[in-house]
Design a protein around this motif. Structure first.
Motif, PDB file in Angstrom:
ATOM      1  N   SER A 125     -24.931  36.477  -7.521  1.00  0.00           N
ATOM      2  CA  SER A 125     -24.002  36.618  -6.410  1.00  0.00           C
ATOM      3  C   SER A 125     -22.640  37.058  -6.937  1.00  0.00           C
ATOM      4  CB  SER A 125     -23.868  35.304  -5.642  1.00  0.00           C
ATOM      5  OG  SER A 125     -25.102  34.923  -5.087  1.00  0.00           O
ATOM      6  N   ILE A 126     -21.963  37.867  -6.141  1.00  0.00           N
ATOM      7  CA  ILE A 126     -20.661  38.409  -6.524  1.00  0.00           C
ATOM      8  C   ILE A 126     -19.627  38.012  -5.473  1.00  0.00           C
ATOM      9  CG2 ILE A 126     -19.359  40.528  -7.039  1.00  0.00           C
ATOM     10  CD1 ILE A 126     -22.067  41.853  -7.725  1.00  0.00           C
ATOM     11  N   PHE A 127     -18.486  37.522  -5.946  1.00  0.00           N
ATOM     12  CA  PHE A 127     -17.391  37.112  -5.059  1.00  0.00           C
ATOM     13  C   PHE A 127     -16.424  38.279  -4.860  1.00  0.00           C
ATOM     14  CE2 PHE A 127     -12.980  35.660  -4.758  1.00  0.00           C
ATOM     15  CZ  PHE A 127     -13.028  34.860  -3.620  1.00  0.00           C
ATOM     16  N   ILE A 128     -16.106  38.571  -3.593  1.00  0.00           N
ATOM     17  CA  ILE A 128     -15.133  39.630  -3.291  1.00  0.00           C
ATOM     18  C   ILE A 128     -14.078  39.076  -2.343  1.00  0.00           C
ATOM     19  CG2 ILE A 128     -14.752  41.959  -2.402  1.00  0.00           C
ATOM     20  CD1 ILE A 128     -17.669  42.592  -2.944  1.00  0.00           C
ATOM     21  N   ARG A 129     -12.830  39.114  -2.793  1.00  0.00           N
ATOM     22  CA  ARG A 129     -11.700  38.734  -1.938  1.00  0.00           C
ATOM     23  C   ARG A 129     -11.059  40.022  -1.437  1.00  0.00           C
ATOM     24  NH1 ARG A 129      -9.055  36.733  -5.514  1.00  0.00           N
ATOM     25  NH2 ARG A 129      -9.688  34.551  -5.421  1.00  0.00           N
ATOM     26  N   HIS A 130     -11.040  40.203  -0.115  1.00  0.00           N
ATOM     27  CA  HIS A 130     -10.538  41.456   0.446  1.00  0.00           C
ATOM     28  C   HIS A 130      -9.037  41.385   0.694  1.00  0.00           C
ATOM     29  CE1 HIS A 130     -14.756  42.354   0.979  1.00  0.00           C
ATOM     30  NE2 HIS A 130     -14.907  41.263   1.695  1.00  0.00           N
ATOM     31  N   PRO A 131      -8.307  42.432   0.309  1.00  0.00           N
ATOM     32  CA  PRO A 131      -6.859  42.428   0.540  1.00  0.00           C
ATOM     33  C   PRO A 131      -6.496  42.600   2.007  1.00  0.00           C
ATOM     34  CG  PRO A 131      -7.551  44.522  -0.443  1.00  0.00           C
ATOM     35  CD  PRO A 131      -8.750  43.617  -0.447  1.00  0.00           C
ATOM     36  N   GLU A 132      -7.374  43.229   2.791  1.00  0.00           N
ATOM     37  CA  GLU A 132      -7.085  43.485   4.199  1.00  0.00           C
ATOM     38  C   GLU A 132      -7.583  42.336   5.075  1.00  0.00           C
ATOM     39  OE1 GLU A 132      -8.416  47.182   1.993  1.00  0.00           O
ATOM     40  OE2 GLU A 132      -9.383  45.306   2.550  1.00  0.00           O
ATOM     41  N   LYS A 133      -7.006  42.252   6.267  1.00  0.00           N
ATOM     42  CA  LYS A 133      -7.477  41.293   7.279  1.00  0.00           C
ATOM     43  C   LYS A 133      -8.173  42.079   8.387  1.00  0.00           C
ATOM     44  CE  LYS A 133      -3.705  37.989   6.485  1.00  0.00           C
ATOM     45  NZ  LYS A 133      -2.592  37.233   7.105  1.00  0.00           N
ATOM     46  N   ASN A 134      -9.176  42.834   8.021  1.00  0.00           N
ATOM     47  CA  ASN A 134      -9.833  43.733   8.978  1.00  0.00           C
ATOM     48  C   ASN A 134     -11.238  43.238   9.284  1.00  0.00           C
ATOM     49  OD1 ASN A 134     -10.822  45.817  10.501  1.00  0.00           O
ATOM     50  ND2 ASN A 134     -10.125  47.441   9.142  1.00  0.00           N
ATOM     51  N   LEU A 135     -11.389  42.675  10.468  1.00  0.00           N
ATOM     52  CA  LEU A 135     -12.703  42.148  10.860  1.00  0.00           C
ATOM     53  C   LEU A 135     -13.632  43.236  11.388  1.00  0.00           C
ATOM     54  CD1 LEU A 135     -11.567  38.916  12.762  1.00  0.00           C
ATOM     55  CD2 LEU A 135     -12.484  39.066  10.454  1.00  0.00           C
ATOM     56  N   ASN A 136     -13.066  44.395  11.708  1.00  0.00           N
ATOM     57  CA  ASN A 136     -13.860  45.444  12.357  1.00  0.00           C
ATOM     58  C   ASN A 136     -14.798  46.172  11.401  1.00  0.00           C
ATOM     59  OD1 ASN A 136     -12.579  44.975  14.854  1.00  0.00           O
ATOM     60  ND2 ASN A 136     -10.844  46.242  14.239  1.00  0.00           N
ATOM     61  N   ASN A 137     -14.499  46.129  10.122  1.00  0.00           N
ATOM     62  CA  ASN A 137     -15.296  46.912   9.176  1.00  0.00           C
ATOM     63  C   ASN A 137     -16.048  46.042   8.173  1.00  0.00           C
ATOM     64  OD1 ASN A 137     -14.505  49.434  10.239  1.00  0.00           O
ATOM     65  ND2 ASN A 137     -12.566  49.323   9.131  1.00  0.00           N
ATOM     66  N   LEU A 138     -16.403  44.820   8.575  1.00  0.00           N
ATOM     67  CA  LEU A 138     -17.074  43.921   7.643  1.00  0.00           C
ATOM     68  C   LEU A 138     -18.427  44.459   7.177  1.00  0.00           C
ATOM     69  CD1 LEU A 138     -16.427  40.244   8.803  1.00  0.00           C
ATOM     70  CD2 LEU A 138     -15.707  41.365   6.693  1.00  0.00           C
ATOM     71  N   ASN A 170     -28.706  28.387 -16.143  1.00  0.00           N
ATOM     72  CA  ASN A 170     -30.153  28.360 -16.367  1.00  0.00           C
ATOM     73  C   ASN A 170     -30.921  28.192 -15.063  1.00  0.00           C
ATOM     74  OD1 ASN A 170     -30.232  28.732 -19.159  1.00  0.00           O
ATOM     75  ND2 ASN A 170     -29.787  26.572 -19.545  1.00  0.00           N
ATOM     76  N   ALA A 171     -30.441  27.282 -14.218  1.00  0.00           N
ATOM     77  CA  ALA A 171     -31.118  27.036 -12.941  1.00  0.00           C
ATOM     78  C   ALA A 171     -30.104  26.528 -11.921  1.00  0.00           C
ATOM     79  CB  ALA A 171     -32.248  26.026 -13.108  1.00  0.00           C
ATOM     80  N   ILE A 172     -30.270  26.958 -10.685  1.00  0.00           N
ATOM     81  CA  ILE A 172     -29.365  26.560  -9.599  1.00  0.00           C
ATOM     82  C   ILE A 172     -30.117  26.736  -8.285  1.00  0.00           C
ATOM     83  CG2 ILE A 172     -28.342  28.837  -9.253  1.00  0.00           C
ATOM     84  CD1 ILE A 172     -26.351  25.552  -9.240  1.00  0.00           C
ATOM     85  N   ASP A 173     -29.747  25.957  -7.258  1.00  0.00           N
ATOM     86  CA  ASP A 173     -30.452  26.085  -5.983  1.00  0.00           C
ATOM     87  C   ASP A 173     -30.221  27.462  -5.376  1.00  0.00           C
ATOM     88  OD1 ASP A 173     -27.785  25.595  -5.397  1.00  0.00           O
ATOM     89  OD2 ASP A 173     -28.213  24.485  -3.571  1.00  0.00           O
ATOM     90  N   SER A 174     -28.947  27.901  -5.344  1.00  0.00           N
ATOM     91  CA  SER A 174     -28.605  29.197  -4.761  1.00  0.00           C
ATOM     92  C   SER A 174     -27.304  29.685  -5.376  1.00  0.00           C
ATOM     93  CB  SER A 174     -28.461  29.061  -3.236  1.00  0.00           C
ATOM     94  OG  SER A 174     -27.714  30.133  -2.702  1.00  0.00           O
ATOM     95  N   THR A 175     -27.295  30.884  -5.903  1.00  0.00           N
ATOM     96  CA  THR A 175     -26.060  31.436  -6.485  1.00  0.00           C
ATOM     97  C   THR A 175     -25.008  31.667  -5.404  1.00  0.00           C
ATOM     98  OG1 THR A 175     -27.016  33.676  -6.376  1.00  0.00           O
ATOM     99  CG2 THR A 175     -27.187  32.505  -8.479  1.00  0.00           C
ATOM    100  N   ASN A 176     -25.446  32.003  -4.182  1.00  0.00           N
ATOM    101  CA  ASN A 176     -24.494  32.147  -3.078  1.00  0.00           C
ATOM    102  C   ASN A 176     -23.774  30.821  -2.808  1.00  0.00           C
ATOM    103  OD1 ASN A 176     -25.245  34.877  -2.620  1.00  0.00           O
ATOM    104  ND2 ASN A 176     -25.068  34.602  -0.411  1.00  0.00           N
ATOM    105  N   ASN A 177     -24.547  29.741  -2.730  1.00  0.00           N
ATOM    106  CA  ASN A 177     -23.953  28.431  -2.463  1.00  0.00           C
ATOM    107  C   ASN A 177     -23.020  27.995  -3.591  1.00  0.00           C
ATOM    108  OD1 ASN A 177     -25.337  28.241  -0.058  1.00  0.00           O
ATOM    109  ND2 ASN A 177     -26.934  26.891  -0.839  1.00  0.00           N
ATOM    110  N   PHE A 178     -23.441  28.212  -4.819  1.00  0.00           N
ATOM    111  CA  PHE A 178     -22.626  27.836  -5.980  1.00  0.00           C
ATOM    112  C   PHE A 178     -21.289  28.558  -5.950  1.00  0.00           C
ATOM    113  CE2 PHE A 178     -21.049  28.346 -10.282  1.00  0.00           C
ATOM    114  CZ  PHE A 178     -21.227  27.089 -10.850  1.00  0.00           C
TER     115      PHE A 178
END
Length: 241
Positions: A58-71, A7-15
């Motif tokens: 907000s949507i959570f995404i866990r990336h299978p790769e360890k690629n910092l170059n294409n963030l 119903n209410a939250i400070d920030s969906t990203n933070n949650f």
């Protein structure tokens, strides 16, 4: 779809950041709230939304790769996905305004904030925050803001919209290895691409330039009046339109 409704939250990203830090959650888990009390936008700005009228999630995404170059590709995928979803609702003249605003008919209807975290094992996860103006009709002191309801003169089903965006994001995420395709699509949707446009720097000096594109790390590439190409970060300039 794993959708958590609040119903209410400070920030969906933070949650979502706190939730993912304390337990293993399903990829593309989404947190949506009717009333976001402390929403965040680009440049440290706040995102103000009328209670119950819009989509703040907000949507959570866990990336299978360890690629910092294409963030930055996550920003691109998200922007493309939102536009694809909104096209199904017959929104007109949809564009991506750098760095992460979505416009329709030259009005801002959506903002995106992507926050990336690198875990101790090297894996990367992203929290994609999205604020979409849906059924709000009034935007005081925000002349460039609008909503789906204002533009189409009808009330929209927020749940259907949310599911459409998540599905489009999943679909485009599967194409993340086809980087050239995604960049080409992103640039084709970029607002004012190739058009002389007025910008303002940190010293509030206005200048004319032509957008040539966006770099792999998200900097705006401008052709200046002396024909040189220069890259600018988010906090260095703003577009006047």
């Amino acid at each position: 779809m794993n959708i958590i409704k609040l119903n209410a939250i400070d920030s969906t990203n933070n949650f979502l950041k706190e939730l993912s830090a304390t337990q293993i959650i399903e990829n593309f888990t989404t947190v949506v709230t009717e009333n976001q009390l402390n929403g965040k936008g680009q440049r440290g700005a706040s995102w103000v939304s009328e209670n119950g009228k819009n989509l703040t999630f907000s949507i959570f995404i866990r990336h299978p790769e360890k690629n910092l170059n294409n963030l930055y590709i996550i920003n691109i995928i998200t922007s493309i996905a939102i536009i694809e979803a909104l096209k199904e609702y017959h929104l007109n003249d949809l564009h991506i305004k750098w760095p992460n605003d979505i416009l329709s008919e030259n009005k801002k209807i959506c903002g995106i904030l992507v926050e990336n975290t690198i875990k101790s094992n090297g894996k990367i996860q992203s929290i994609v925050g999205i604020g979409l103006n849906v059924n709000q009709r009034k935007f005081e002191n925000l002349p460039q803001a609008s909503s789906l309801a204002q533009l189409k003169n009808k009330v929209f089903d927020k749940d259907s919209l949310l599911k459409s965006i998540i599905q489009a994001l999943k679909s485009n995420y599967k194409k993340r290895d086809d980087i050239n395709f995604l960049w080409k699509k992103y640039h084709s949707l970029l607002f004012k691409m190739g058009i002389p446009t007025v910008f303002e720097n940190k010293q509030q000096v206005k200048f004319m330039a032509i957008i040539q594109g966006v770099s792999s790390v998200g900097k705006l590439q401008l052709q200046l009046e002396n024909d040189t190409i220069k890259e600018f970060d988010i906090k260095e300039i703003k577009m006047l339109y």
